[in-house]
Scaffold this motif. Structure first.
Motif, PDB file in Angstrom:
ATOM      1  N   HIS A  69       0.822  -1.207   0.000  1.00  8.47           N
ATOM      2  CA  HIS A  69       0.000   0.000   0.000  1.00  8.47           C
ATOM      3  C   HIS A  69       0.857   1.258   0.000  1.00  8.47           C
ATOM      4  N   GLU A 345      -9.627   0.355  -1.488  1.00 12.54           N
ATOM      5  CA  GLU A 345      -8.391  -0.357  -1.817  1.00 12.54           C
ATOM      6  C   GLU A 345      -7.799   0.046  -3.156  1.00 12.54           C
ATOM      7  N   ARG A 349      -3.881   0.506  -2.788  1.00 13.59           N
ATOM      8  CA  ARG A 349      -3.199  -0.785  -2.952  1.00 13.59           C
ATOM      9  C   ARG A 349      -2.407  -0.720  -4.250  1.00 13.59           C
ATOM     10  N   SER A 413      -0.744  -3.603  10.797  1.00 17.48           N
ATOM     11  CA  SER A 413      -1.737  -2.552  10.576  1.00 17.48           C
ATOM     12  C   SER A 413      -1.127  -1.462   9.710  1.00 17.48           C
ATOM     13  N   ASN A 416      -4.199   4.480   5.825  1.00 18.18           N
ATOM     14  CA  ASN A 416      -4.241   5.039   4.479  1.00 18.18           C
ATOM     15  C   ASN A 416      -5.078   6.305   4.469  1.00 18.18           C
ATOM     16  N   ALA A 424      -8.386   5.551   6.572  1.00 22.53           N
ATOM     17  CA  ALA A 424      -8.713   4.126   6.662  1.00 22.53           C
ATOM     18  C   ALA A 424      -7.664   3.483   7.553  1.00 22.53           C
ATOM     19  N   ARG A 426      -6.297  -0.206   8.787  1.00 23.69           N
ATOM     20  CA  ARG A 426      -6.269  -1.647   8.547  1.00 23.69           C
ATOM     21  C   ARG A 426      -5.684  -2.354   9.762  1.00 23.69           C
ATOM     22  N   TRP A 430      -9.243  -6.757   8.872  1.00 23.77           N
ATOM     23  CA  TRP A 430     -10.274  -5.746   9.081  1.00 23.77           C
ATOM     24  C   TRP A 430      -9.820  -4.376   8.595  1.00 23.77           C
ATOM     25  N   LYS A 431     -10.756  -3.640   8.036  1.00 23.18           N
ATOM     26  CA  LYS A 431     -10.478  -2.289   7.571  1.00 23.18           C
ATOM     27  C   LYS A 431     -11.590  -1.358   8.040  1.00 23.18           C
ATOM     28  N   VAL A 433     -13.031   2.435   7.916  1.00 18.32           N
ATOM     29  CA  VAL A 433     -12.999   3.626   7.066  1.00 18.32           C
ATOM     30  C   VAL A 433     -13.783   4.752   7.730  1.00 18.32           C
ATOM     31  N   LEU A 456     -11.756  -7.659   4.725  1.00 21.38           N
ATOM     32  CA  LEU A 456     -11.207  -7.820   3.384  1.00 21.38           C
ATOM     33  C   LEU A 456     -11.017  -9.278   2.990  1.00 21.38           C
ATOM     34  N   GLU A 462     -15.045  -4.676  -0.791  1.00 18.25           N
ATOM     35  CA  GLU A 462     -15.573  -3.693   0.159  1.00 18.25           C
ATOM     36  C   GLU A 462     -17.031  -3.334  -0.159  1.00 18.25           C
TER      37      GLU A 462
END
Length: 517
Positions: A69, A345, A349, A413, A416, A424, A426, A430-431, A433, A456, A462
């Motif tokens: 990422h 993502e 990503r 973790s 973002n 966001a 992570r 789990w994410k 937002v 995810l 998502e």
């Protein structure tokens, strides 16, 4: 589609290869594509439609990371994170990017990737796009302005050196542009503008699409051609490698590409080559450009002792021909939701491939979670040394993954950031937002953000918000994100400070956060 591997990779490494300190220091080359989607390397997604033969070869020669990422979904903050090992939202910049003639985002006393490598005996160079600000000389200083590109029509003195750029932040040499779609439209070498922008910019529709028409009349070099930028940068990068092959010192090259970011201006050999759209042609030229640099390394006899890292600053742009790509069956974001700028993502990503012959298993992959801020700490591990106690606040080494090993210190973790300043967080699969509370940024300013939760591993697209189903996880992850922000660092042994007040439960009111007391 590239399948992630679980846990440890089988790597054939002899004990003598595991101690980087016992080896001759390797050269390090980071190739950063601009607006290149996670789905844009065909070897990773064979059903996609744009040929990328050079990067496909790199994939066969190196290790691909399937959960890599960028710290942000846009240009400037990702570049800040890569070069400092620190999330850019810890600075005063809370959304978007550095605008025309704004000052340096990297503080003069901050640890940088090239500065660290210089302390280890490396020669360092940046060739390509900078986009991290300069102190432009003129009757007024460069300033952080709330109005985007609010300084482009002011007078600036291009005959004088500009400070605060690459050669003042750890690089021995720089050649490139601030960025291709903002003034001044000319090249910069070290701290000098050359050639002088004595003409006025006039967009030429024959060059390509998504041209910076809003800057018509801005300072430009005489006969400035957008389509010549990437080929010239490629030639310069190849020449630099050839020159360094004759030197004793190890070198670090940061090749910061200007493609396939707008303006979409494939040069004549690539126009129409994809049969899809100009942006697809430009992706092919991006592949070619990266390939020329890698070939130069091999042809100079440096391949065995050079670490090559190819990655991108964020997801593929949605306004440079996205619909044409989708119609042709090419998915720039692969199976992921969103694109450049997004908190989803597809916004952050990115592809990441590492080649190091004899040290990293060819044709392998890893599902280790990594962020581009981690390149600095990983390079320190690679050299068998440690990062300084201060700086590189969000850099965690993924060197064990390159060796096919699990590590207790590996990243679990990541944070973002979107173009609009959304967060966001992570944590494993789990994410969480925190997205805008209203339909657009301006209507959202100062208002509460909306928390959504995704798993995810079972919902890579998502599509299913689980925040109502798992409120306890939302509470715990919110507390963990707040703690990470407040501590000023992701490194477990370090506590630091953010430059401004950082908020994620409400949308920021200002692009530049006030200085923190």
């Amino acid at each position: 589609m590239l399948r992630p591997l679980v846990c440890c990779l089988l790597l054939c490494l002899s004990p003598g290869l595991l101690s980087a300190a016992e080896q001759q220091q390797p050269n390090i080359v980071v190739i950063l594509a601009d607006d290149f989607g996670v789905g844009d390397i065909q070897a990773h997604y064979p059903e996609n439609k744009i040929p990328t033969p050079y990067l496909d070869r790199l994939v066969k020669q190196g290790m691909s990371f399937t959960d890599a990422h960028s710290g942000s979904a846009v240009c400037t903050p990702t570049r800040y994170g890569l070069l400092t090992g620190r999330y850019a939202w810890r600075t005063r910049l809370q959304e978007w990017v550095i605008a025309a003639y704004e000052p340096p985002l990297i503080a003069a006393d901050r640890l940088t990737f090239p500065g660290f490598l210089k302390s280890q005996g490396y020669t360092t160079a940046c060739i390509g796009k900078w986009h991290l600000g300069w102190n432009w000389p003129g009757p007024q200083p460069s300033q952080m302005t709330e109005k985007r590109n609010g300084q482009w029509q002011l007078n600036w003195d291009f005959t004088k050196p500009i400070s605060g750029g690459p050669v003042d932040r750890g690089f021995d040499y720089f050649f490139g542009v601030d960025l291709p779609n903002l003034p001044p439209f000319t090249f910069i070498e070290n701290s000098r503008v050359f050639p002088q922008p004595t003409a006025k910019f006039q967009p030429d529709p024959a060059e390509g699409i998504v041209l910076p028409k809003a800057f018509t009349g801005a300072p430009a070099a005489p006969d400035w051609k957008m389509q010549e930028i990437l080929p010239e940068l490629t030639r310069r990068a190849v020449k630099y490698i050839e020159q360094q092959a004759a030197q004793q010192e190890p070198f670090f090259l940061y090749f910061s590409m200007t493609s396939p970011h707008e303006p979409v201006v494939p040069s004549p050999p690539f126009r129409g080559k994809s049969g899809i759209a100009p942006v697809a042609d430009f992706v092919m030229e991006t592949d070619w450009s990266a390939g020329q640099v890698i070939q130069a390394i091999d042809q100079a006899g440096l391949g065995e002792n050079t670490v090559v890292i190819f990655t991108a600053d964020n997801g593929h742009s949605h306004y440079t021909g996205w619909k044409d790509l989708i119609k042709a069956g090419h998915l720039p974001s692969g199976p992921y939701r969103g694109h450049k700028g997004d908190v989803w993502e597809g916004g952050h990503r990115v592809p990441l491939v590492v080649r190091w012959p004899g040290k990293v298993q060819a044709g392998s992959s890893s599902d280790q979670l990594i962020c581009l801020t981690d390149l600095l700490a990983t390079s320190a591990d690679l050299l068998g040394t440690k990062l300084p106690a201060t700086g590189a606040e969000d850099s965690l080494s993924f060197f064990p993954a390159l060796q096919g090993k699990a590590s207790d210190g590996s990243r679990t973790s990541v944070v973002n950031h979107s173009n609009f300043g959304e967060f966001a967080f992570r944590d494993g699969p789990w994410k969480l937002v925190y997205k805008l509370g209203e339909r657009n940024l301006e209507k959202s300013r100062g208002k509460p953000t909306i928390a959504e939760l995704y798993h995810l591993q079972s919902d890579i697209a998502e599509e299913q918000d689980l925040s109502q189903k798992h409120p306890e996880r939302v509470r715990q992850m919110t507390a963990d994100l707040q703690a990470l922000i407040d501590r000023g660092s992701s490194r477990p042994d370090q506590q630091s400070q953010n430059d401004g007040q950082v908020e994620f439960k409400t949308t920021q009111k200002l692009r530049w956060a006030p200085v923190k007391d």
